[in-house]
Design a protein around this motif. Structure first.
Motif, PDB file in Angstrom:
ATOM      1  N   ALA A  28      -6.424  -5.832 -15.353  1.00  0.00           N
ATOM      2  CA  ALA A  28      -6.018  -6.646 -14.353  1.00  0.00           C
ATOM      3  C   ALA A  28      -4.559  -7.019 -14.301  1.00  0.00           C
ATOM      4  CB  ALA A  28      -7.075  -7.719 -13.944  1.00  0.00           C
ATOM      5  N   LEU A  29      -4.191  -7.538 -15.705  1.00  0.00           N
ATOM      6  CA  LEU A  29      -2.961  -8.145 -15.727  1.00  0.00           C
ATOM      7  C   LEU A  29      -1.918  -7.038 -15.762  1.00  0.00           C
ATOM      8  CD1 LEU A  29      -1.071 -10.413 -16.769  1.00  0.00           C
ATOM      9  CD2 LEU A  29      -1.469  -9.405 -19.429  1.00  0.00           C
ATOM     10  N   VAL A  30      -1.901  -5.670 -16.296  1.00  0.00           N
ATOM     11  CA  VAL A  30      -1.043  -4.679 -16.331  1.00  0.00           C
ATOM     12  C   VAL A  30      -0.910  -4.343 -14.920  1.00  0.00           C
ATOM     13  CG1 VAL A  30      -0.647  -2.340 -16.904  1.00  0.00           C
ATOM     14  CG2 VAL A  30      -1.111  -4.193 -18.553  1.00  0.00           C
ATOM     15  N   VAL A  31      -1.985  -3.952 -14.151  1.00  0.00           N
ATOM     16  CA  VAL A  31      -1.943  -3.330 -12.722  1.00  0.00           C
ATOM     17  C   VAL A  31      -1.212  -4.605 -11.803  1.00  0.00           C
ATOM     18  CG1 VAL A  31      -3.308  -2.767 -10.803  1.00  0.00           C
ATOM     19  CG2 VAL A  31      -3.806  -1.884 -12.983  1.00  0.00           C
ATOM     20  N   GLY A  32      -1.747  -5.865 -12.048  1.00  0.00           N
ATOM     21  CA  GLY A  32      -1.201  -6.872 -11.295  1.00  0.00           C
ATOM     22  C   GLY A  32       0.518  -6.952 -11.340  1.00  0.00           C
ATOM     23  N   PHE A  33       0.981  -6.792 -12.520  1.00  0.00           N
ATOM     24  CA  PHE A  33       2.188  -6.976 -13.000  1.00  0.00           C
ATOM     25  C   PHE A  33       3.041  -5.745 -12.245  1.00  0.00           C
ATOM     26  CE2 PHE A  33       5.903  -5.859 -15.780  1.00  0.00           C
ATOM     27  CZ  PHE A  33       6.781  -6.955 -15.441  1.00  0.00           C
ATOM     28  N   ALA A  34       2.412  -4.492 -12.530  1.00  0.00           N
ATOM     29  CA  ALA A  34       3.087  -3.421 -11.761  1.00  0.00           C
ATOM     30  C   ALA A  34       3.154  -3.456 -10.224  1.00  0.00           C
ATOM     31  CB  ALA A  34       2.193  -2.185 -12.279  1.00  0.00           C
ATOM     32  N   VAL A  47      -0.869  -8.560   1.272  1.00  0.00           N
ATOM     33  CA  VAL A  47      -1.893  -8.939   0.398  1.00  0.00           C
ATOM     34  C   VAL A  47      -2.939  -7.871  -0.247  1.00  0.00           C
ATOM     35  CG1 VAL A  47      -3.921 -10.660   0.029  1.00  0.00           C
ATOM     36  CG2 VAL A  47      -1.863 -11.154   1.513  1.00  0.00           C
ATOM     37  N   THR A  48      -3.327  -6.929   0.603  1.00  0.00           N
ATOM     38  CA  THR A  48      -3.897  -6.009   0.203  1.00  0.00           C
ATOM     39  C   THR A  48      -3.452  -4.795  -0.643  1.00  0.00           C
ATOM     40  OG1 THR A  48      -3.555  -4.450   2.067  1.00  0.00           O
ATOM     41  CG2 THR A  48      -5.480  -5.970   2.251  1.00  0.00           C
ATOM     42  N   LEU A  49      -1.866  -4.759  -0.791  1.00  0.00           N
ATOM     43  CA  LEU A  49      -1.386  -4.016  -1.592  1.00  0.00           C
ATOM     44  C   LEU A  49      -1.574  -4.365  -3.108  1.00  0.00           C
ATOM     45  CD1 LEU A  49       0.506  -1.149  -1.785  1.00  0.00           C
ATOM     46  CD2 LEU A  49       2.299  -3.087  -1.545  1.00  0.00           C
ATOM     47  N   SER A  50      -1.890  -5.738  -3.264  1.00  0.00           N
ATOM     48  CA  SER A  50      -1.924  -6.343  -4.642  1.00  0.00           C
ATOM     49  C   SER A  50      -3.507  -6.240  -5.044  1.00  0.00           C
ATOM     50  CB  SER A  50      -1.508  -7.516  -4.758  1.00  0.00           C
ATOM     51  OG  SER A  50      -2.077  -8.538  -3.890  1.00  0.00           O
ATOM     52  N   PHE A  51      -4.374  -6.440  -4.091  1.00  0.00           N
ATOM     53  CA  PHE A  51      -5.662  -6.521  -4.298  1.00  0.00           C
ATOM     54  C   PHE A  51      -6.629  -5.431  -4.446  1.00  0.00           C
ATOM     55  CE2 PHE A  51     -10.233  -7.020  -2.858  1.00  0.00           C
ATOM     56  CZ  PHE A  51     -10.795  -7.827  -3.965  1.00  0.00           C
ATOM     57  N   VAL A  52      -6.283  -4.208  -3.841  1.00  0.00           N
ATOM     58  CA  VAL A  52      -6.974  -2.935  -3.699  1.00  0.00           C
ATOM     59  C   VAL A  52      -6.829  -2.278  -4.915  1.00  0.00           C
ATOM     60  CG1 VAL A  52      -7.514  -0.861  -2.490  1.00  0.00           C
ATOM     61  CG2 VAL A  52      -7.448  -3.021  -1.280  1.00  0.00           C
ATOM     62  N   PRO A  53      -5.576  -1.822  -5.396  1.00  0.00           N
ATOM     63  CA  PRO A  53      -5.377  -1.455  -6.819  1.00  0.00           C
ATOM     64  C   PRO A  53      -5.851  -1.966  -7.907  1.00  0.00           C
ATOM     65  CG  PRO A  53      -3.189  -1.289  -5.446  1.00  0.00           C
ATOM     66  CD  PRO A  53      -4.434  -2.436  -4.705  1.00  0.00           C
ATOM     67  N   LYS A  54      -5.926  -3.327  -7.777  1.00  0.00           N
ATOM     68  CA  LYS A  54      -6.222  -4.294  -8.870  1.00  0.00           C
ATOM     69  C   LYS A  54      -8.025  -3.686  -8.921  1.00  0.00           C
ATOM     70  CE  LYS A  54      -4.145  -8.190  -9.310  1.00  0.00           C
ATOM     71  NZ  LYS A  54      -4.029  -9.465  -9.258  1.00  0.00           N
ATOM     72  N   ALA A  55      -8.551  -4.025  -7.941  1.00  0.00           N
ATOM     73  CA  ALA A  55     -10.200  -3.831  -7.744  1.00  0.00           C
ATOM     74  C   ALA A  55     -10.540  -2.412  -8.501  1.00  0.00           C
ATOM     75  CB  ALA A  55     -10.541  -4.039  -6.439  1.00  0.00           C
ATOM     76  N   ILE A  56      -9.551  -1.627  -7.946  1.00  0.00           N
ATOM     77  CA  ILE A  56     -10.004  -0.010  -8.309  1.00  0.00           C
ATOM     78  C   ILE A  56      -9.657   0.095  -9.742  1.00  0.00           C
ATOM     79  CG2 ILE A  56      -9.280   2.286  -8.075  1.00  0.00           C
ATOM     80  CD1 ILE A  56      -8.561   1.776  -5.167  1.00  0.00           C
ATOM     81  N   ALA A  57      -8.755  -0.491 -10.027  1.00  0.00           N
ATOM     82  CA  ALA A  57      -8.181  -0.485 -11.958  1.00  0.00           C
ATOM     83  C   ALA A  57      -9.348  -1.236 -12.577  1.00  0.00           C
ATOM     84  CB  ALA A  57      -7.119  -1.125 -12.169  1.00  0.00           C
ATOM     85  N   VAL A  58     -10.008  -2.302 -12.188  1.00  0.00           N
ATOM     86  CA  VAL A  58     -10.960  -3.131 -12.873  1.00  0.00           C
ATOM     87  C   VAL A  58     -12.119  -2.493 -12.800  1.00  0.00           C
ATOM     88  CG1 VAL A  58     -12.229  -5.064 -12.719  1.00  0.00           C
ATOM     89  CG2 VAL A  58      -9.927  -5.320 -12.674  1.00  0.00           C
ATOM     90  N   ALA A  59     -12.416  -1.676 -11.893  1.00  0.00           N
ATOM     91  CA  ALA A  59     -13.839  -0.810 -11.657  1.00  0.00           C
ATOM     92  C   ALA A  59     -13.637   0.440 -12.668  1.00  0.00           C
ATOM     93  CB  ALA A  59     -13.945  -0.483 -10.140  1.00  0.00           C
TER      94      ALA A  59
END
Length: 91
Positions: A28-34, A47-59
């Motif tokens: 989550a840290l790496v994806v959020g930073f990117a 807002v969704t640009l930061s949330f959706v990729p982070k949720a997918i990466a965590v999954a």
């Protein structure tokens, strides 16, 4: 049960919690930073640009490291159950 045994169990619990949380938090840290870097470069503040990729990466991180996480937790739980007789003074 003495103080050293309680401190040992607490330390082991904290270590296993950190080990289990690390893959998810680091992902989550790496994806959020990117994503935040991308947003600051392009000046897109969606807002969704930061949330959706982070949720997918965590999954994905949960899918990849889930088996390891469960096996670590099961071995820790078995070790704690194996310690019960010695903690109660039975040997």
């Amino acid at each position: 049960m003495d103080t050293n045994a309680v401190m040992d169990i607490a330390l082991q619990g904290l270590i296993i919690a950190a080990k289990l949380a690390a893959p998810i938090l680091i992902t989550a840290l790496v994806v959020g930073f990117a994503i935040s870097l991308l947003q600051s470069i392009t000046q897109i503040q969606e807002v969704t640009l930061s949330f959706v990729p982070k949720a997918i990466a965590v999954a994905v991180a949960l899918i990849v490291s889930g088996h390891w996480m469960i096996s670590e937790l099961v071995s820790f739980t078995q070790a704690m159950f194996d310690k019960i007789p010695s903690l109660l003074g039975g040997g």
